[in-house]
Design an enzyme around this catalytic site. Structure first.
Site, PDB file in Angstrom:
ATOM      1  N   ASP A 128     -11.669 -10.930  -1.046  1.00  0.00           N
ATOM      2  CA  ASP A 128     -12.947 -11.183  -0.380  1.00  0.00           C
ATOM      3  C   ASP A 128     -14.009 -10.299  -1.029  1.00  0.00           C
ATOM      4  OD1 ASP A 128     -12.196  -8.770   0.869  1.00  0.00           O
ATOM      5  OD2 ASP A 128     -12.000  -9.638   2.864  1.00  0.00           O
ATOM      6  N   ASN A 149       2.397  -4.824  -3.375  1.00  0.00           N
ATOM      7  CA  ASN A 149       1.026  -5.261  -3.112  1.00  0.00           C
ATOM      8  C   ASN A 149       0.157  -4.046  -2.791  1.00  0.00           C
ATOM      9  OD1 ASN A 149      -0.738  -7.603  -2.612  1.00  0.00           O
ATOM     10  ND2 ASN A 149      -0.758  -6.943  -0.466  1.00  0.00           N
ATOM     11  N   GLU A 204      -5.531 -11.046  -1.542  1.00  0.00           N
ATOM     12  CA  GLU A 204      -6.390 -10.890  -0.353  1.00  0.00           C
ATOM     13  C   GLU A 204      -7.866 -10.837  -0.739  1.00  0.00           C
ATOM     14  OE1 GLU A 204      -5.101  -7.597   2.129  1.00  0.00           O
ATOM     15  OE2 GLU A 204      -2.987  -7.971   1.726  1.00  0.00           O
ATOM     16  N   GLU A 250       0.818  -1.230   0.000  1.00  0.00           N
ATOM     17  CA  GLU A 250       0.000   0.000   0.000  1.00  0.00           C
ATOM     18  C   GLU A 250       0.846   1.272   0.000  1.00  0.00           C
ATOM     19  OE1 GLU A 250      -2.569  -0.520   3.403  1.00  0.00           O
ATOM     20  OE2 GLU A 250      -3.619  -2.207   2.509  1.00  0.00           O
ATOM     21  N   HIS A 270      -9.966  -6.616  -2.258  1.00  0.00           N
ATOM     22  CA  HIS A 270     -11.036  -6.475  -1.258  1.00  0.00           C
ATOM     23  C   HIS A 270     -12.243  -5.831  -1.947  1.00  0.00           C
ATOM     24  CE1 HIS A 270      -8.612  -7.852   2.030  1.00  0.00           C
ATOM     25  NE2 HIS A 270      -7.649  -6.990   1.725  1.00  0.00           N
TER      26      HIS A 270
HETATM   27  C1  XIL Z   1      -5.970  -6.898   8.336  1.00  0.00           C
HETATM   28  C2  XIL Z   1      -6.262  -8.123   9.187  1.00  0.00           C
HETATM   29  O1  XIL Z   1      -7.132  -8.960   8.472  1.00  0.00           O
HETATM   30  C3  XIL Z   1      -6.859  -7.726  10.499  1.00  0.00           C
HETATM   31  O2  XIL Z   1      -6.986  -8.860  11.363  1.00  0.00           O
HETATM   32  C4  XIL Z   1      -5.986  -6.674  11.184  1.00  0.00           C
HETATM   33  O3  XIL Z   1      -6.628  -6.231  12.377  1.00  0.00           O
HETATM   34  C5  XIL Z   1      -5.756  -5.506  10.245  1.00  0.00           C
HETATM   35  O4  XIL Z   1      -5.182  -5.970   9.045  1.00  0.00           O
HETATM   36  N1  XIL Z   1      -4.791  -5.072   3.705  1.00  0.00           N
HETATM   37  C6  XIL Z   1      -3.739  -5.842   4.139  1.00  0.00           C
HETATM   38  C7  XIL Z   1      -3.925  -6.753   5.301  1.00  0.00           C
HETATM   39  O5  XIL Z   1      -2.686  -5.839   3.502  1.00  0.00           O
HETATM   40  O6  XIL Z   1      -2.755  -6.911   6.033  1.00  0.00           O
HETATM   41  C8  XIL Z   1      -5.048  -6.307   6.200  1.00  0.00           C
HETATM   42  O7  XIL Z   1      -5.251  -7.302   7.178  1.00  0.00           O
HETATM   43  C9  XIL Z   1      -6.292  -6.052   5.388  1.00  0.00           C
HETATM   44  C10 XIL Z   1      -6.068  -4.976   4.363  1.00  0.00           C
END
Ligand code: XIL
Length: 346
Positions: free
Chosen positions: A266, A199, A264, A158, A235
């Protein structure tokens, strides 16, 4: 031989096209094998240790794993010089026993930093030169510890803002933009075999972020920096349109010679859950897999948790949830079946 028999013999001898698998996959592990990618999940270490049903599904379904939190800086070095590897080790050991490869997440980020670090920077007791050597030591120590056991590292996470500027973090502020090249070089030195990724989220569709990230990758490559992959967090929320250009965006990064991963995935929804929303969600998951499979360089699709029992979504997005492939009781949702129904174009 009669021509008909010759023709018949030729047809029978021809190899099946790659997509013509004898039967539908039984689970995600089989789907992964048939389609030639790794299918992964983020892992909650407490659940892995404490919940037999969680562990069973994790090890049955997935061929790749990422620690949801256990490899982040605040987890591995909560106090300066005091390392706590137990959780990360648990994940890596479980992966080895179950034929899973591992994504390391993440080396350089602005979140989940230990308090000793952020406080020290804020109050001036950690100066800029010291901060740089702290970052170098952190990367070197963690990557070396898992040398040979991590397939791919999210080296920087990020680092670009939504408007396409470089994200304002302590790293940019104190070390200057060169921290990114440094991070990749240090990681590469510590484990030359690991694939090193940049990422980000919203990289699926956000034009300013896409253009800046592409330019950043080109600049790093021009300077000989070891960068090997681009990770799309993925996400998604079904109240928004599916990012329909995603495969093309993946292709633009692949054209730079990078490996692609969905890191990641979802697909959350505004609660309450309805059958209709679950069906919509299913199309988001299957489209994401289809997009990955349509780009030869896409080798991994990882979901950010596989069960609604342990999902970050309700805690981070007010009034939203049900983002995963399995519900709280580990029953398969329509999205799970939709993934199994995707036919690989490869
Ligand atoms: C999130 C986790 O899922 C949570 O449990 C934690 O409290 C915060 O981080 N982007 C990312 C991940 O790269 O590391 C994040 O994970 C979600 C968003």
């Amino acid at each position: 031989m009669k021509p008909l028999i010759i023709a018949l013999a030729l047809v029978l001898a021809a190899p099946l096209p790659a997509y013509a698998h004898p039967r539908a996959p039984r689970d995600l592990r089989e789907l992964a094998h048939q389609s030639g990618i790794r299918i992964g999940t983020a892992v909650d270490i407490a659940a892995l240790r404490g919940e037999a049903d969680y562990r069973k599904v994790l090890n049955r379904e997935f061929t790749h794993v990422t620690a949801e939190n256990a490899m982040k800086w605040e987890s591995v070095e909560p106090q300066r010089g005091v390392y706590t590897w137990a959780d990360a080790d648990t994940l890596v050991d479980n992966a080895r026993r179950n034929g899973q490869r591992v994504r390391g997440h993440t080396l350089v980020w602005h979140n989940q930093l230990p308090a000793w670090l952020t406080a020290g920077v804020a109050d001036g007791t950690i100066g800029n030169d010291e901060l740089r050597s702290i970052l170098r030591d952190h990367i070197t120590t963690e990557v070396r510890r898992y040398k040979g056991k991590i397939r791919a590292w999210d080296v920087v996470n990020e680092v670009v803002e939504e408007d396409g500027t470089m994200r304002k973090t302590i790293w940019l502020d104190r070390l200057g933009p060169g921290y990114i090249a440094d991070a990749f070089r240090w990681a590469h030195r510590a484990d030359p075999q690991a694939k090193l990724f940049i990422n980000d989220y919203n990289l699926e569709w956000n034009a300013p972020k896409i253009e800046t990230t592409l330019a950043l990758v080109k600049d790093l490559q021009a300077r000989g920096v070891p960068i090997h992959g681009a990770g799309f967090q993925g996400h998604l929320g079904i109240q928004y349109d599916y990012p329909g250009d995603w495969a093309n965006v993946m292709r633009r990064f692949a054209d730079l010679g990078l490996e692609i991963a969905v890191t990641e995935l979802d697909a959350r929804m505004v609660l309450p859950v309805t059958e209709e929303k679950l069906e919509t969600q299913a199309t988001y998951y299957s489209r994401a897999l289809t997009d990955c499979l349509s780009v030869a360089a896409c080798k991994e699709l990882t979901v950010w948790g596989f069960t609604d029992r342990h999902s970050w979504v309700p805690g981070w997005f007010d009034g939203q949830g049900s983002a995963c492939l399995f519900d709280e009781n580990l029953a398969k949702k329509p999205a799970y079946r939709a993934l199994l129904a995707v036919r690989s174009p490869r």
